[in-house]
Every structure is written in structure tokens, then in C-alpha cells.
Design a protein around this motif. Structure first.
Motif, PDB file in Angstrom:
ATOM      1  N   ASP A  57       1.144   2.449  11.617  1.00  0.00           N
ATOM      2  CA  ASP A  57       2.408   2.696  10.905  1.00  0.00           C
ATOM      3  C   ASP A  57       2.248   3.575   9.659  1.00  0.00           C
ATOM      4  O   ASP A  57       3.236   3.838   8.969  1.00  0.00           O
ATOM      5  CB  ASP A  57       3.111   1.382  10.508  1.00  0.00           C
ATOM      6  N   LEU A  58       1.034   4.014   9.365  1.00  0.00           N
ATOM      7  CA  LEU A  58       0.844   4.953   8.269  1.00  0.00           C
ATOM      8  C   LEU A  58       0.968   6.390   8.797  1.00  0.00           C
ATOM      9  O   LEU A  58       0.882   6.641   9.996  1.00  0.00           O
ATOM     10  CB  LEU A  58      -0.524   4.749   7.613  1.00  0.00           C
ATOM     11  N   TRP A  59       1.147   7.331   7.886  1.00  0.00           N
ATOM     12  CA  TRP A  59       1.434   8.718   8.280  1.00  0.00           C
ATOM     13  C   TRP A  59       0.371   9.275   9.213  1.00  0.00           C
ATOM     14  O   TRP A  59       0.682   9.907  10.219  1.00  0.00           O
ATOM     15  CB  TRP A  59       1.536   9.587   7.022  1.00  0.00           C
ATOM     16  N   ILE A  60      -0.886   9.036   8.899  1.00  0.00           N
ATOM     17  CA  ILE A  60      -1.967   9.673   9.653  1.00  0.00           C
ATOM     18  C   ILE A  60      -2.047   9.163  11.087  1.00  0.00           C
ATOM     19  O   ILE A  60      -2.503   9.869  11.986  1.00  0.00           O
ATOM     20  CB  ILE A  60      -3.319   9.497   8.921  1.00  0.00           C
ATOM     21  N   ASP A  61      -1.574   7.946  11.338  1.00  0.00           N
ATOM     22  CA  ASP A  61      -1.618   7.390  12.690  1.00  0.00           C
ATOM     23  C   ASP A  61      -0.653   8.123  13.619  1.00  0.00           C
ATOM     24  O   ASP A  61      -0.830   8.123  14.842  1.00  0.00           O
ATOM     25  CB  ASP A  61      -1.274   5.901  12.666  1.00  0.00           C
ATOM     26  N   LYS A  62       0.348   8.765  13.031  1.00  0.00           N
ATOM     27  CA  LYS A  62       1.332   9.497  13.831  1.00  0.00           C
ATOM     28  C   LYS A  62       1.017  10.992  13.874  1.00  0.00           C
ATOM     29  O   LYS A  62       1.753  11.761  14.487  1.00  0.00           O
ATOM     30  CB  LYS A  62       2.731   9.283  13.249  1.00  0.00           C
ATOM     31  N   SER A  63      -0.050  11.396  13.213  1.00  0.00           N
ATOM     32  CA  SER A  63      -0.416  12.813  13.129  1.00  0.00           C
ATOM     33  C   SER A  63      -1.335  13.191  14.282  1.00  0.00           C
ATOM     34  O   SER A  63      -1.624  12.376  15.168  1.00  0.00           O
ATOM     35  CB  SER A  63      -1.120  13.095  11.799  1.00  0.00           C
ATOM     36  N   ASP A  64      -1.826  14.419  14.244  1.00  0.00           N
ATOM     37  CA  ASP A  64      -2.756  14.875  15.278  1.00  0.00           C
ATOM     38  C   ASP A  64      -4.215  14.673  14.860  1.00  0.00           C
ATOM     39  O   ASP A  64      -5.115  15.327  15.402  1.00  0.00           O
ATOM     40  CB  ASP A  64      -2.507  16.350  15.606  1.00  0.00           C
ATOM     41  N   HIS A  65      -4.436  13.776  13.911  1.00  0.00           N
ATOM     42  CA  HIS A  65      -5.808  13.487  13.476  1.00  0.00           C
ATOM     43  C   HIS A  65      -6.659  13.037  14.659  1.00  0.00           C
ATOM     44  O   HIS A  65      -6.232  12.216  15.484  1.00  0.00           O
ATOM     45  CB  HIS A  65      -5.805  12.390  12.407  1.00  0.00           C
ATOM     46  N   THR A  66      -7.867  13.589  14.765  1.00  0.00           N
ATOM     47  CA  THR A  66      -8.796  13.211  15.828  1.00  0.00           C
ATOM     48  C   THR A  66      -9.614  12.008  15.373  1.00  0.00           C
ATOM     49  O   THR A  66     -10.383  12.102  14.414  1.00  0.00           O
ATOM     50  CB  THR A  66      -9.741  14.384  16.167  1.00  0.00           C
ATOM     51  N   TRP A  67      -9.447  10.906  16.060  1.00  0.00           N
ATOM     52  CA  TRP A  67     -10.114   9.669  15.659  1.00  0.00           C
ATOM     53  C   TRP A  67     -11.517   9.618  16.252  1.00  0.00           C
ATOM     54  O   TRP A  67     -11.694   9.442  17.455  1.00  0.00           O
ATOM     55  CB  TRP A  67      -9.285   8.464  16.088  1.00  0.00           C
ATOM     56  N   VAL A  68     -12.491   9.795  15.384  1.00  0.00           N
ATOM     57  CA  VAL A  68     -13.898   9.811  15.787  1.00  0.00           C
ATOM     58  C   VAL A  68     -14.699   9.004  14.761  1.00  0.00           C
ATOM     59  O   VAL A  68     -14.411   9.054  13.568  1.00  0.00           O
ATOM     60  CB  VAL A  68     -14.453  11.253  15.853  1.00  0.00           C
ATOM     61  N   GLU A  69     -15.690   8.279  15.220  1.00  0.00           N
ATOM     62  CA  GLU A  69     -16.566   7.540  14.300  1.00  0.00           C
ATOM     63  C   GLU A  69     -17.738   8.417  13.903  1.00  0.00           C
ATOM     64  O   GLU A  69     -18.410   9.001  14.755  1.00  0.00           O
ATOM     65  CB  GLU A  69     -17.079   6.261  14.956  1.00  0.00           C
ATOM     66  N   TYR A  70     -17.974   8.533  12.595  1.00  0.00           N
ATOM     67  CA  TYR A  70     -19.079   9.325  12.069  1.00  0.00           C
ATOM     68  C   TYR A  70     -20.067   8.408  11.346  1.00  0.00           C
ATOM     69  O   TYR A  70     -19.663   7.408  10.735  1.00  0.00           O
ATOM     70  CB  TYR A  70     -18.573  10.372  11.076  1.00  0.00           C
ATOM     71  N   PRO A  71     -21.347   8.732  11.371  1.00  0.00           N
ATOM     72  CA  PRO A  71     -22.296   8.017  10.509  1.00  0.00           C
ATOM     73  C   PRO A  71     -21.898   8.233   9.042  1.00  0.00           C
ATOM     74  O   PRO A  71     -21.512   9.338   8.664  1.00  0.00           O
ATOM     75  CB  PRO A  71     -23.639   8.687  10.826  1.00  0.00           C
ATOM     76  N   ILE A  72     -22.008   7.185   8.246  1.00  0.00           N
ATOM     77  CA  ILE A  72     -21.554   7.250   6.854  1.00  0.00           C
ATOM     78  C   ILE A  72     -22.675   6.813   5.913  1.00  0.00           C
ATOM     79  O   ILE A  72     -23.315   5.774   6.125  1.00  0.00           O
ATOM     80  CB  ILE A  72     -20.321   6.357   6.624  1.00  0.00           C
ATOM     81  N   ILE A  73     -22.886   7.596   4.884  1.00  0.00           N
ATOM     82  CA  ILE A  73     -23.705   7.179   3.744  1.00  0.00           C
ATOM     83  C   ILE A  73     -22.736   6.897   2.605  1.00  0.00           C
ATOM     84  O   ILE A  73     -22.093   7.805   2.084  1.00  0.00           O
ATOM     85  CB  ILE A  73     -24.708   8.257   3.317  1.00  0.00           C
ATOM     86  N   ARG A  74     -22.613   5.648   2.241  1.00  0.00           N
ATOM     87  CA  ARG A  74     -21.700   5.253   1.161  1.00  0.00           C
ATOM     88  C   ARG A  74     -22.513   4.675   0.010  1.00  0.00           C
ATOM     89  O   ARG A  74     -23.206   3.674   0.170  1.00  0.00           O
ATOM     90  CB  ARG A  74     -20.684   4.236   1.673  1.00  0.00           C
TER      91      ARG A  74
ATOM     92  N   TYR B 109       0.848  -1.187   0.000  1.00  0.00           N
ATOM     93  CA  TYR B 109       0.000   0.000   0.000  1.00  0.00           C
ATOM     94  C   TYR B 109       0.883   1.237   0.000  1.00  0.00           C
ATOM     95  O   TYR B 109       1.742   1.392   0.878  1.00  0.00           O
ATOM     96  CB  TYR B 109      -0.925   0.017   1.219  1.00  0.00           C
ATOM     97  N   VAL B 110       0.691   2.089  -0.992  1.00  0.00           N
ATOM     98  CA  VAL B 110       1.399   3.360  -1.050  1.00  0.00           C
ATOM     99  C   VAL B 110       0.677   4.327  -0.117  1.00  0.00           C
ATOM    100  O   VAL B 110      -0.495   4.623  -0.322  1.00  0.00           O
ATOM    101  CB  VAL B 110       1.436   3.913  -2.487  1.00  0.00           C
ATOM    102  N   ASP B 111       1.378   4.792   0.900  1.00  0.00           N
ATOM    103  CA  ASP B 111       0.757   5.602   1.943  1.00  0.00           C
ATOM    104  C   ASP B 111       0.336   6.962   1.398  1.00  0.00           C
ATOM    105  O   ASP B 111       1.153   7.831   1.130  1.00  0.00           O
ATOM    106  CB  ASP B 111       1.749   5.772   3.104  1.00  0.00           C
ATOM    107  N   LYS B 112      -0.976   7.136   1.277  1.00  0.00           N
ATOM    108  CA  LYS B 112      -1.541   8.407   0.797  1.00  0.00           C
ATOM    109  C   LYS B 112      -2.245   9.170   1.920  1.00  0.00           C
ATOM    110  O   LYS B 112      -2.951  10.143   1.670  1.00  0.00           O
ATOM    111  CB  LYS B 112      -2.527   8.137  -0.339  1.00  0.00           C
ATOM    112  N   THR B 113      -2.037   8.719   3.162  1.00  0.00           N
ATOM    113  CA  THR B 113      -2.826   9.279   4.254  1.00  0.00           C
ATOM    114  C   THR B 113      -2.439  10.716   4.599  1.00  0.00           C
ATOM    115  O   THR B 113      -3.244  11.434   5.197  1.00  0.00           O
ATOM    116  CB  THR B 113      -2.725   8.402   5.513  1.00  0.00           C
TER     117      THR B 113
END
Length: 211
Positions: A70-87, A23-27
Motif C-alpha cells: 500500500d506504499l507508493w513504491i509497491d505500485k511502481s515499476d520498482h524491480t524487487w531484487v534481494e541484494y547483499p547488504i553491508i550495514r 508512517y509518512v510514505d517517503k518511498t
């Protein structure tokens, strides 16, 4: 020969990660999109990874942090929250006639509502979409991910009457995202063609085209 497992034809982010595919890390860029804007449109030819990107957004907004270890976003200050999703994947919606297309859209929305224990009301697919957004957004803003947004038109280009009627349905349908903008955390649409400059998105003029 390379020993890497290449995810050729695999469109599901969770499968790529859990089954050990490369996987090429695009996060880092995903993080930037989330934090610098809200509503995006991406046009790319088929087999250019659009569906995998949609799947990645779905995993991220479902708070599946374990997939991003181990991806970029896991080491960032991203706030991990679950949102309702319409996919929505428009390639899976019956578009052979405008009537079948409308009914299939409604059925898809009802199935999403069923997973959340909601009952939807309305007369058109646009009504059902608006009702679904309202119910999902009671406690939190929601995420909307639409893949192959233009498939119901492209499939019917040999019958322009059907293509035009399908386009009219989509125009009314996508306009709901603008009407309900205050209830959306993130909106991302992908497709093959760039209808963003013509009437299909005339009611959704807040999209940032990153094609």
C-alpha cells in the motif's frame, strides 16, 4: 486526542510497519534516489529520521516487499531484487582509542562475513572491508548503508589527537567504497556533520550530497 500510534524514537522500519505505527510514505523519493543516482550522503541533526531511512533502504534491498504493501513504491515499476547488504552503524563501534576503534571495526566486519559463511583476511579495517565487498559481490553487486558515519570523530572532539587518528582511519576506510565502486549497487551514508567538503571524504569524491 489522536488515536494514531506515533513512532517516537523507533528507528526500525519493519517495527514501524508491523506494529501499526504511523508512517509518512517517503518511498516515492526513495525510488527516485535509487533510480537517479548511486552514491549519496545525508547530513541531518539527531532525531531527524536518518536511521529510520537507512532501515527502510535495508528492508527494500532485502526484498521485503510485504512491508511496503500500500506504499507508493509497491505500485511502481520498482524491480524487487534481494541484494547483499553491508550495514554499518558507527555509533555501535568502540572509538575510545584509535586501536580499539580499528579492532572494533574489524570485529564488526567479521561478524557480517560470518552471517554469510565467509572468512575475511587482512591487516587493517580497510583490508577487511575490501575483502568483504569482494566476497559478497561474487554473484551480485552489493548495497552499503552507513549510519552515524562521523560518530567516532564527534565522540572524541575533546581529545583532538584521538579524533584526528580516528578520522584518518575513517578516511582510509571510506576510500574503499570508491575503489570498489564497480561492485556497488547503492551507497548511502548519514551523519550529523558535513565532513563531505574536507579531507574525510577526499578519497570518496563521487558522493551526491543531498543534505
Amino acid at each position: 486526542m489522536t488515536s494514531e500510534k506515533l513512532p517516537i524514537g523507533i528507528q526500525d522500519f519493519e517495527t514501524v510497519i508491523t506494529d501499526g505505527y504511523s508512517y509518512v510514505d517517503k518511498t516515492k523519493w526513495i525510488y527516485q534516489l535509487i533510480n537517479q543516482g548511486k552514491s549519496y550522503f545525508l547530513s541531518r541533526p539527531r532525531r531527524f529520521g536518518k536511521s529510520l531511512l537507512v532501515s527502510t533502504f535495508a528492508a527494500l534491498f532485502s526484498n521485503k516487499r510485504y512491508l511496503f504493501k500500500d506504499l507508493w513504491i509497491d505500485k511502481s515499476d520498482h524491480t524487487w531484487v534481494e541484494y547483499p547488504i553491508i550495514r554499518l552503524d558507527m555509533s555501535g563501534v568502540n572509538n575510545q582509542t584509535p586501536e580499539l576503534f580499528e579492532r572494533s571495526l574489524i570485529r564488526t566486519l567479521v561478524e557480517i562475513a560470518d552471517t554469510h559463511g565467509f572468512t575475511l583476511r587482512g591487516e587493517t579495517s580497510s583490508d577487511f572491508l575490501a575483502n568483504l565487498i569482494d566476497q559478497l559481490a561474487i554473484n551480485s553487486r552489493i548495497v552499503v548503508l552507513v549510519d552515524e558515519y562521523d560518530k567516532p570523530i564527534i565522540d572524541q572532539l575533546e581529545n583532538m589527537q584521538i579524533a584526528k587518528k580516528n578520522s584518518d582511519i575513517l578516511q582510509r576506510f571510506y576510500t574503499i567504497f570508491k575503489v570498489k565502486d564497480a561492485k556497488l549497487k547503492f551507497l548511502f551514508l548519514t551523519g550529523v556533520t558535513k565532513f563531505s567538503k574536507v579531507s574525510l571524504f577526499s578519497g570518496l569524491n563521487n558522493l551526491d550530497d543531498i543534505s
